[in-house]
Design an enzyme around this catalytic site. Structure first.
Site, PDB file in Angstrom:
ATOM      1  N   ASP A 132      30.481  44.952  37.501  1.00 22.36           N
ATOM      2  CA  ASP A 132      30.616  44.173  39.452  1.00 22.36           C
ATOM      3  C   ASP A 132      31.298  45.454  39.415  1.00 22.36           C
ATOM      4  O   ASP A 132      32.413  44.807  40.766  1.00 22.36           O
ATOM      5  CB  ASP A 132      31.562  43.956  38.505  1.00 22.36           C
ATOM      6  CG  ASP A 132      31.372  42.390  37.468  1.00 22.36           C
ATOM      7  OD1 ASP A 132      30.683  41.636  37.719  1.00 22.36           O
ATOM      8  OD2 ASP A 132      32.011  41.854  36.964  1.00 22.36           O
TER       9      ASP A 132
ATOM     10  N   GLU B  96      27.207  33.063  42.703  1.00 22.74           N
ATOM     11  CA  GLU B  96      28.333  34.156  43.201  1.00 22.74           C
ATOM     12  C   GLU B  96      28.536  35.352  43.548  1.00 22.74           C
ATOM     13  O   GLU B  96      27.125  35.990  44.200  1.00 22.74           O
ATOM     14  CB  GLU B  96      28.589  34.357  41.619  1.00 22.74           C
ATOM     15  CG  GLU B  96      27.631  34.928  40.390  1.00 22.74           C
ATOM     16  CD  GLU B  96      28.195  34.718  39.379  1.00 22.74           C
ATOM     17  OE1 GLU B  96      29.223  34.684  38.179  1.00 22.74           O
ATOM     18  OE2 GLU B  96      27.300  36.056  38.522  1.00 22.74           O
TER      19      GLU B  96
HETATM   20  O1  FUB Z   1      32.333  40.620  35.502  1.00 19.11           O
HETATM   21  C1  FUB Z   1      32.585  39.210  35.275  1.00 19.11           C
HETATM   22  C2  FUB Z   1      31.926  38.142  35.500  1.00 19.11           C
HETATM   23  O2  FUB Z   1      30.982  38.400  35.342  1.00 19.11           O
HETATM   24  C3  FUB Z   1      32.294  37.977  36.969  1.00 19.11           C
HETATM   25  O3  FUB Z   1      32.672  38.166  37.887  1.00 19.11           O
HETATM   26  C4  FUB Z   1      30.373  37.807  37.829  1.00 19.11           C
HETATM   27  O4  FUB Z   1      30.487  38.206  39.385  1.00 19.11           O
HETATM   28  C5  FUB Z   1      29.853  37.807  36.915  1.00 19.11           C
HETATM   29  O5  FUB Z   1      29.269  39.470  37.119  1.00 19.11           O
END
Ligand code: FUB
Length: 340
Positions: free
Chosen positions: A32, A239
């Site tokens: 991320d 997301e």
């Molecule tokens: O790293 C945890 C979660 O996985 C993130 O918040 C999401 O965007 C995904 O990448």
């Protein structure tokens, strides 16, 4: 776990060659990556993946991260420095588990780290921590940001100085539990033909620690001006929002989650509405990727992650970078990872 702890203990530096499809920092697992140029240096604010021994499930419980490291480099292609622990969950009074994807912003010589974590009730909230150094260490505010919720905060600073906080993620990110504006422990997903759950946005106050206005939906429409539907899962928001500005247009990019694409939409305001335009990246090794887009020395780059170092373990990821091309018509060239 033992290996992860040992490697995380010390700050370290990795030198190339890593550019183009190579993990930036082989010593620890990172994901991320939110990239920013602060004072002429490129800083990365990633999640710090660990194997905490939590069984995998659809809510992402095995993503049980407990701290953040900041990485930096003097230029893309140069050595990557790991500055060590910048914020530990033990120092955040309200946070109990799962420090997921963070972002950072600067105002007036202070640096603000925005991060999601679950509170004592297992509800994802978004916190802020402050430092006078972009690499930290950061000191967290005692409470999460009032009015912000779910996961994946991303801060966009517009040319006029205004700062906007984007956030949200469905499934394990719990956005579907905030449909009424207040948290409900029950999941409430739209019908397949109904508008999808959209990411959220609110302008930040000048103190960068509070929302300046009520949270609004960031509407993502199709080319005919209709909101993308929940059933349209190769295009709808899941997301990982990121906003950048290019040639006077605002670009909102995000992950489609269960279909594994990075996609983008464009608009004329940081609030949207945005119109879906296409894919930025085809699927990578791992469950999904999560990215940022940054201009450095006149060129544009995509920072992202895959699970190359762990040979596909979805919760043990590594950050990477690759060039990103805006075509003259404003579209973005789709990146195909692992191209021979
Ligand atoms: O790293 C945890 C979660 O996985 C993130 O918040 C999401 O965007 C995904 O990448």
């Amino acid at each position: 776990l033992a290996l992860g702890v040992a490697l995380a203990a010390a700050a370290q530096t990795s030198s190339g060659p890593w550019f183009l499809d190579q993990p930036l920092l082989p010593g620890i697992y990172t994901a991320d990556p939110s990239a920013h140029v602060f004072g002429g240096r490129l800083y990365l604010y990633p999640s710090h993946d660990i194997d905490a021994g939590v069984p995998a499930d659809d809510l992402g419980s095995h993503f049980a991260m407990r701290d953040y490291h900041v990485l930096s480099m003097d230029r893309i292609g140069g050595a990557v420095k790991d500055h060590g622990v910048a914020l530990d969950i033990a120092s955040v009074p309200w946070a109990k588990r799962q420090m997921w994807a963070p972002d950072a912003a600067e105002r007036g010589g202070q640096y603000y780290l925005y991060f999601p974590a679950k509170d004592a009730r297992d509800v994802f909230r978004i916190g802020v921590a402050v430092s006078s150094n972009p690499a930290g260490p950061f000191k967290a505010d005692p409470e999460p940001i009032d009015g912000a919720f779910s996961i994946d905060p991303a801060v966009f600073r517009d040319a006029d100085g205004a700062a906007y906080l984007y956030f949200g993620g469905i499934w394990g990110g719990q956005l579907q539990r905030w449909a009424s504006g207040a948290y409900q422990a029950k999941d409430a997903y739209p019908a397949p033909g109904a508008p999808a759950l959209m990411p959220k946005v609110a302008r930040l106050r000048d103190d960068m620690r509070h929302l300046a206005e009520p949270v609004r939906d960031v509407i993502i429409n199709d080319a005919e001006g209709r909101p993308l539907t929940y059933g349209d899962n190769t295009r709808r928001f899941f997301e990982a929002t990121w906003v950048h500005r290019y040639n006077g247009k605002y670009y909102l990019s995000y992950s489609t989650g269960d279909t594994h694409f990075l996609v983008y939409a464009t608009g004329d305001s940081p609030y949207g509405p945005f119109t879906y335009r296409g894919r930025i990246m085809e699927p990578v090794l791992g469950w999904t990727t999560h990215h940022s887009i940054v201009e450095s020395e006149g060129k544009w780059y995509l920072f992202y992650h895959d699970a190359q170092l762990s040979k596909g373990q979805t919760h043990l990821r590594n950050v990477k970078v690759t060039p990103l091309v805006h075509r003259p018509d404003g579209t973005i060239e789709t990146i195909v990872p692992y191209r021979a």
